[in-house]
Design an enzyme around this catalytic site. Structure first.
Site, mmCIF file in Angstrom:
data_model
loop_
_atom_site.group_PDB
_atom_site.id
_atom_site.type_symbol
_atom_site.label_atom_id
_atom_site.label_comp_id
_atom_site.label_asym_id
_atom_site.label_seq_id
_atom_site.Cartn_x
_atom_site.Cartn_y
_atom_site.Cartn_z
ATOM 1 N N GLY A 196 -31.918 136.820 47.151
ATOM 2 C CA GLY A 196 -33.302 136.538 46.807
ATOM 3 C C GLY A 196 -33.993 137.832 46.382
ATOM 4 C CG PHE A 197 -36.230 138.358 43.041
ATOM 5 C CD1 PHE A 197 -35.491 137.230 42.733
ATOM 6 C CD2 PHE A 197 -37.447 138.554 42.397
ATOM 7 C CE1 PHE A 197 -35.960 136.316 41.780
ATOM 8 C CE2 PHE A 197 -37.923 137.654 41.444
ATOM 9 C CZ PHE A 197 -37.169 136.528 41.136
ATOM 10 N N GLY A 198 -37.786 137.589 46.502
ATOM 11 C CA GLY A 198 -39.185 137.212 46.728
ATOM 12 C C GLY A 198 -39.748 137.907 47.950
ATOM 13 C CG ASN A 199 -43.422 136.976 50.976
ATOM 14 O OD1 ASN A 199 -43.188 136.375 52.002
ATOM 15 N ND2 ASN A 199 -44.363 137.872 50.855
ATOM 16 C CB VAL A 200 -38.240 135.962 52.609
ATOM 17 C CG1 VAL A 200 -37.335 136.101 53.822
ATOM 18 C CG2 VAL A 200 -39.249 134.831 52.809
ATOM 19 C CB ALA A 201 -35.663 139.439 49.474
ATOM 20 C CD1 TRP A 202 -41.485 144.105 48.867
ATOM 21 C CD2 TRP A 202 -42.648 142.780 50.253
ATOM 22 N NE1 TRP A 202 -42.660 144.746 49.178
ATOM 23 C CE2 TRP A 202 -43.384 143.963 50.022
ATOM 24 C CE3 TRP A 202 -43.182 141.800 51.096
ATOM 25 C CZ2 TRP A 202 -44.630 144.186 50.620
ATOM 26 C CZ3 TRP A 202 -44.420 142.025 51.683
ATOM 27 C CH2 TRP A 202 -45.123 143.201 51.443
ATOM 28 C CG ASP A 211 -40.834 127.286 51.371
ATOM 29 O OD1 ASP A 211 -40.531 127.600 52.533
ATOM 30 O OD2 ASP A 211 -39.971 126.930 50.535
ATOM 31 C CE LYS A 226 -41.312 124.378 53.826
ATOM 32 N NZ LYS A 226 -41.010 125.558 54.656
HETATM 33 O O1 2IT Z 1 -40.279 128.027 56.147
HETATM 34 C C1 2IT Z 1 -41.294 128.503 56.674
HETATM 35 O O2 2IT Z 1 -41.374 128.719 57.882
HETATM 36 C C2 2IT Z 1 -42.416 128.854 55.791
HETATM 37 N N1 2IT Z 1 -42.317 128.672 54.588
HETATM 38 C C3 2IT Z 1 -43.694 129.377 56.364
HETATM 39 C C4 2IT Z 1 -44.525 128.278 56.904
HETATM 40 C C5 2IT Z 1 -45.895 128.668 57.388
HETATM 41 O O3 2IT Z 1 -46.638 127.745 57.758
HETATM 42 O O4 2IT Z 1 -46.231 129.853 57.415
#
Ligand code: 2IT
Length: 444
Positions: A237-243, A166, A126
């Protein structure tokens, strides 16, 4: 807590003072795997636990850049290469003012087990920076990304370490980072995932974390004899994951009534659907990091300074950031009828909230629920290696399969009586594969 666990954690804390988030992540895993560890003298002799909590390599660097007024700015860049026992380091980059070494160590540690759960050959890593994209122009973001990559490029590579996005790092940032890497190395390789579709990206990658989370929820509901259709969800949230999660919940007949940002949350009783879902992408692209404009745009309620966990829903899907659900929030959710929490943010719940939710209702941890994102990153790496693009049906089919396998693993290691402890299941399932690989590869 068992005496041995306590002793182990105290030693860790003495070695890594002040790394609160990291300690929290380690404690959860160590508590889950302790009995397995005690029963395996080979793990103990090889000091697997002592080694697994120490990143293989940590890189910290200066990131100087020039803002639009011509002033020099300085941020700190990091890459924590945590564990490469089962594959190249793999994990996202986070650009957010809260980024510290402790935060990235917790994320890299979690990533190691998450990636193991995906069944794909990826180690854990990370990185990121305390850079805040909020209020920055596209040009400033580009200059920052170029400076960040001007150091990072010498530490990564398609068979070494493959970063992705991320919080604060999406398609735009990956583009700038990739461009600079390619320029410095004179190589077009799959060194980053989350790339654009026309230049090596995978279909479904933007949606993957959210889609995967909802597929995982489907499996959780199946084991309870229930389904998504007709259920009400709160999402943060309202980003990519929430979407991505909201898209899939709508498709499967559920209704999402909340999203949130640092400024507060939106309550939309009619459900966040149709054009409202795409509007989230506009909000993110604006670099303002607020959700309030949604209320003005669509006539929904905006509740300033509060979290969405006070709303009555069937299912809660935290999609924002670590420790966004505390014990009080968890109790409020349960009191108002919530029967399932699928943590989709990394370590989205505090340790107390996890313990409470695991006992009171059905809870699954981020490293299992949100693994679809990195899983499709793994599929992007595969496509780059064979210089192919798979159609979206194929990627989605793999994603489905992987989320089912992760659920099966949680059940295999976490089932007692007729209840599944997803925290224990995910931690043991993720740990055993990495531990066995470390054992096989000797003391390195
Ligand atoms: O927390 C995660 O798993 C991510 N931000 C995605 C990591 C990735 O390498 O796609």
């Amino acid at each position: 807590m068992k005496a041995g666990i306590n002793e182990f954690l105290e030693a860790l804390k003495a070695r890594t003072p002040g790394e609160r988030e990291f300690h929290q992540a380690v404690q959860e895993v160590v508590e889950s795997v302790w009995d397995v560890y005690q029963k395996n003298p080979r793990y103990q002799k090889a000091k697997i636990l002592e080694r697994i909590v120490e990143p293989e390599r940590t890189i910290i660097f200066r990131v100087p850049w020039i803002d639009d007024r011509g002033e020099v700015q300085v941020n700190r860049g990091f890459r924590v290469e945590f564990n490469s026992a089962i594959g190249p380091y793999k994990g996202g980059l986070r650009f957010h003012p809260t980024v510290t070494l402790s935060v990235l160590k917790f994320l890299g540690f979690e990533q190691t087990f998450k990636n193991s759960l995906t069944t794909l050959p990826m180690g854990g890593g990370k990185g990121g920076s305390d850079f805040s994209p909020k209020g920055k122009s596209d040009n400033e973001i580009m200059r920052f990304c170029q400076s960040f990559m001007s150091e990072l490029y010498r530490h990564i590579g398609p068979n070494t370490d493959v970063p992705a996005g991320d919080i604060g790092v999406g398609g735009r940032e990956i583009g700038f980072l990739f461009g600079q890497y390619k320029r410095l190395r004179n190589e077009f390789t799959g060194v980053l995932t989350g790339k654009g579709i026309g230049w090596g990206g995978s279909l479904i990658r933007p949606e993957a974390t959210g889609f995967g989370s909802v597929y995982f929820v489907q499996h959780m509901l199946n084991t309870l004899g229930k389904e998504i259709e007709g259920k009400t969800f709160s999402v943060s949230g309202f980003g990519n994951v929430a979407w991505g999660a909201i898209l899939k919940i709508n498709e499967l007949g559920g209704k999402v009534v909340t999203i949130s940002g640092p400024d507060g949350y939106i309550y939309d009783a009619d459900g966040i659907k149709g054009e409202k879902v795409n509007y989230l992408l506009e909000l993110r692209a604006s670099n303002n990091d607020i959700v309030q404009p949604y209320a003005e745009e669509f006539g929904a309620q905006f509740i300033a300074g509060k979290k969405p966990w006070e709303c009555a829903v069937d299912i809660a899907i935290p999609c924002a950031t670590e420790n966004e659900v505390n014990l009080e929030d968890a109790k409020m959710l349960v009191k108002n009828g919530c029967f399932l929490v699928a943590e989709t943010s990394n370590m989205g719940c505090t340790a107390e909230a996890v313990t409470y939710l695991t006992e009171a209702i059905t809870f699954a941890p981020g490293k299992a629920v949100n693994a679809g994102g990195v899983a499709v990153s793994g599929l992007e790496m595969s496509q780059n290696s064979i210089r192919m693009n798979w159609p979206k049906e194929e990627v989605d089919m793999y994603l489905h399969r992987i989320m089912k396998e992760i659920h099966d693993t949680c059940v295999k290691y976490g089932k007692t009586g007729n209840k599944v402890n997803y925290v224990v299941g995910a931690n043991i399932g993720g740990f055993v594969k990495v531990a066995d690989a470390m054992l096989a590869q000797g003391v390195v």
